[in-house]
Design an enzyme around this catalytic site. Structure first.
Site, PDB file in Angstrom:
ATOM      1  N   SER A 141       0.862  -1.192   0.000  1.00 57.55           N
ATOM      2  CA  SER A 141       0.000   0.000   0.000  1.00 57.55           C
ATOM      3  C   SER A 141       0.891   1.232   0.000  1.00 57.55           C
ATOM      4  CB  SER A 141      -0.867   0.017   1.252  1.00 57.55           C
ATOM      5  OG  SER A 141      -1.515   1.270   1.379  1.00 57.55           O
ATOM      6  N   TYR A 155      -0.906  -0.137  10.390  1.00 55.75           N
ATOM      7  CA  TYR A 155      -1.106  -0.545   8.991  1.00 55.75           C
ATOM      8  C   TYR A 155       0.111  -0.135   8.163  1.00 55.75           C
ATOM      9  CZ  TYR A 155      -3.271  -0.724   4.310  1.00 55.75           C
ATOM     10  OH  TYR A 155      -3.552  -1.000   2.994  1.00 55.75           O
TER      11      TYR A 155
HETATM   12  N1  LIG Z   1      -8.713  -0.611  -1.245  1.00 55.17           N
HETATM   13  C1  LIG Z   1      -7.714   0.214  -1.012  1.00 55.17           C
HETATM   14  O1  LIG Z   1      -7.896   1.456  -1.015  1.00 55.17           O
HETATM   15  C2  LIG Z   1      -6.325  -0.334  -0.786  1.00 55.17           C
HETATM   16  C3  LIG Z   1      -5.242   0.552  -0.833  1.00 55.17           C
HETATM   17  C4  LIG Z   1      -3.961   0.071  -0.619  1.00 55.17           C
HETATM   18  C5  LIG Z   1      -3.769  -1.279  -0.367  1.00 55.17           C
HETATM   19  N2  LIG Z   1      -4.826  -2.124  -0.323  1.00 55.17           N
HETATM   20  C6  LIG Z   1      -4.558  -3.548  -0.041  1.00 55.17           C
HETATM   21  O2  LIG Z   1      -5.200  -4.365  -0.977  1.00 55.17           O
HETATM   22  C7  LIG Z   1      -5.395  -5.667  -0.414  1.00 55.17           C
HETATM   23  C8  LIG Z   1      -6.812  -6.122  -0.726  1.00 55.17           C
HETATM   24  O3  LIG Z   1      -7.735  -5.291  -0.031  1.00 55.17           O
HETATM   25  P1  LIG Z   1      -9.068  -4.719  -0.724  1.00 55.17           P
HETATM   26  O4  LIG Z   1      -8.921  -3.279  -0.834  1.00 55.17           O
HETATM   27  O5  LIG Z   1      -9.396  -5.526  -1.902  1.00 55.17           O
HETATM   28  O6  LIG Z   1     -10.124  -4.922   0.470  1.00 55.17           O
HETATM   29  P2  LIG Z   1     -11.271  -5.983   0.694  1.00 55.17           P
HETATM   30  O7  LIG Z   1     -12.273  -5.935  -0.395  1.00 55.17           O
HETATM   31  O8  LIG Z   1     -11.724  -5.743   2.091  1.00 55.17           O
HETATM   32  O9  LIG Z   1     -10.499  -7.381   0.592  1.00 55.17           O
HETATM   33  C9  LIG Z   1      -9.638  -7.839   1.614  1.00 55.17           C
HETATM   34  C10 LIG Z   1      -9.464  -9.325   1.435  1.00 55.17           C
HETATM   35  O10 LIG Z   1      -8.543  -9.799   2.438  1.00 55.17           O
HETATM   36  C11 LIG Z   1      -9.142 -10.912   3.080  1.00 55.17           C
HETATM   37  N3  LIG Z   1      -8.687 -11.035   4.453  1.00 55.17           N
HETATM   38  C12 LIG Z   1      -8.585 -10.064   5.401  1.00 55.17           C
HETATM   39  N4  LIG Z   1      -8.160 -10.587   6.562  1.00 55.17           N
HETATM   40  C13 LIG Z   1      -8.010 -11.928   6.346  1.00 55.17           C
HETATM   41  C14 LIG Z   1      -7.632 -13.017   7.162  1.00 55.17           C
HETATM   42  N5  LIG Z   1      -7.299 -12.850   8.448  1.00 55.17           N
HETATM   43  N6  LIG Z   1      -7.583 -14.251   6.610  1.00 55.17           N
HETATM   44  C15 LIG Z   1      -7.923 -14.440   5.308  1.00 55.17           C
HETATM   45  N7  LIG Z   1      -8.291 -13.450   4.481  1.00 55.17           N
HETATM   46  C16 LIG Z   1      -8.336 -12.207   5.004  1.00 55.17           C
HETATM   47  C17 LIG Z   1     -10.648 -10.657   2.994  1.00 55.17           C
HETATM   48  O11 LIG Z   1     -11.317 -11.906   3.054  1.00 55.17           O
HETATM   49  P3  LIG Z   1     -12.340 -12.373   4.210  1.00 55.17           P
HETATM   50  O12 LIG Z   1     -12.995 -11.168   4.774  1.00 55.17           O
HETATM   51  O13 LIG Z   1     -13.250 -13.309   3.465  1.00 55.17           O
HETATM   52  O14 LIG Z   1     -11.471 -13.092   5.180  1.00 55.17           O
HETATM   53  C18 LIG Z   1     -10.777 -10.073   1.609  1.00 55.17           C
HETATM   54  O15 LIG Z   1     -10.863 -11.093   0.644  1.00 55.17           O
HETATM   55  C19 LIG Z   1      -5.100  -5.516   1.080  1.00 55.17           C
HETATM   56  O16 LIG Z   1      -3.833  -6.058   1.354  1.00 55.17           O
HETATM   57  C20 LIG Z   1      -5.115  -4.020   1.301  1.00 55.17           C
HETATM   58  O17 LIG Z   1      -4.291  -3.615   2.378  1.00 55.17           O
HETATM   59  C21 LIG Z   1      -6.105  -1.693  -0.528  1.00 55.17           C
END
Ligand SMILES: NC(=O)c1ccc[n+]([C@@H]2O[C@H](COP(=O)([O-])OP(=O)(O)OC[C@H]3O[C@@H](n4cnc5c(N)ncnc54)[C@H](OP(=O)(O)O)[C@@H]3O)[C@@H](O)[C@H]2O)c1
Length: 257
Positions: A141, A155
């Site tokens: 991120s 984070y």
């Molecule tokens: N969206 C943004 O603005 C943004 C920006 C920078 C970085 N990111 C990064 O992108 C990645 C994906 O996030 P996203 O934005 O797509 O959010 P999201 O839609 O909330 O997806 C997060 C995913 O991580 C899984 N997860 C979380 N904790 C977990 C655990 N303990 N065990 C297994 N699975 C887990 C969730 O699955 P379950 O809930 O089914 O467990 C979900 O599939 C993350 O690493 C996040 O930090 C996102």
């Protein structure tokens, strides 16, 4: 780009960036294992992939639990017979001030979910990736590069650590022909605000505000981050290792405050 006969393990594939990547890879004929805790959401993603011609292996697992991590790697390799690509994408955001009583719980949760799990899964997947001369894409991120709000430090530390780990791993894996890279998204519309307590209007307002902080004046769709992940996982990126791909609409460029 073709992923025919390539086996891809994606953590955090039940929504957002991981789900978008799974669907894109299904279109490209990959064999996919999708991991998450939420069975309903994972099965929805599975159906979308199946409709594109690829039925994924669905693994319900919590990446913060060691026994689940061992199981998710073993199940993938047992089912498909090999592993070509590991996508360490699972992650979550929780805030905690350094003055808060529970800060160490928040810190441990962030480190366990966003960093320790990636190190552990990489360790268990290493011999399979060396065998296939595969690759790893981590999802970090821009929060690990700059400062949004101080209460987000846990984070940020976890994502800064993931970027450092990516480069160390890239160096160590390089002699074995395995590439390791990290994508650093900026604000991207996913389910990541679901635990924020905001209603739909509140979330839309939050995305609008974040978009206003980027140079291009917008946030990303999950699909756009998935495009970069798929590129890095493909043979098109065969000369790329140890790289950090910032995909943030120029947010870091503009300055975070
Ligand atoms: N969206 C943004 O603005 C943004 C920006 C920078 C970085 N990111 C990064 O992108 C990645 C994906 O996030 P996203 O934005 O797509 O959010 P999201 O839609 O909330 O997806 C997060 C995913 O991580 C899984 N997860 C979380 N904790 C977990 C655990 N303990 N065990 C297994 N699975 C887990 C969730 O699955 P379950 O809930 O089914 O467990 C979900 O599939 C993350 O690493 C996040 O930090 C996102």
């Amino acid at each position: 780009m073709c992923f025919k006969n390539k086996v891809v393990l994606i953590t955090g594939a039940s929504s957002g960036i991981g789900a978008a990547t799974a669907i894109k890879l299904a279109k490209l004929s990959a064999k996919i294992a999708i991991v998450g805790r939420n069975k309903t959401k994972l099965l929805n993603v599975s159906v979308k992939c199946e409709n594109l011609g690829t039925k994924p292996l669905v693994i319900i697992a919590d990446v913060t639990k060691d026994e689940d991590v061992v199981r998710l790697v073993n199940e993938t390799v047992t089912y498909f017979g090999k592993l070509d690509v590991l996508l360490n994408n699972a992650g979550s955001v929780f805030r905690g001030s350094i003055f808060a009583d529970n800060v160490i719980n928040v810190f441990d949760m962030m480190m366990n979910t966003n960093l320790r799990s990636a190190v552990h899964i990489t360790n268990l997947a290493a011999k399979h990736l060396v065998e296939s001369k595969g690759c790893i894409v981590n999802v970090g991120s821009i929060g690990g590069r700059g400062f949004f709000v101080p209460e987000n430090f846990s984070y940020g530390v976890s994502k800064a650590g993931l970027e450092y780990f990516t480069k160390s791993a890239a160096l160590e894996f390089s002699s074995k022909g395995v590439r390791v890279n990290v994508v650093l998204p900026g604000p991207t519309i996913t389910d990541c605000l679901d635990s924020s307590g905001l209603d739909e209007d509140g979330k839309a307002e939050q995305w609008r505000k974040l978009g206003g902080k980027t140079a291009l004046g917008k946030v990303s769709e999950a699909d756009e981050i998935a495009d970069v992940i798929v590129f890095l996982a493909s043979d098109k990126a065969k000369s790329v290792t140890g790289a950090s791909y910032v995909v943030d609409n120029g947010m870091l460029l503009k300055g975070l405050n």
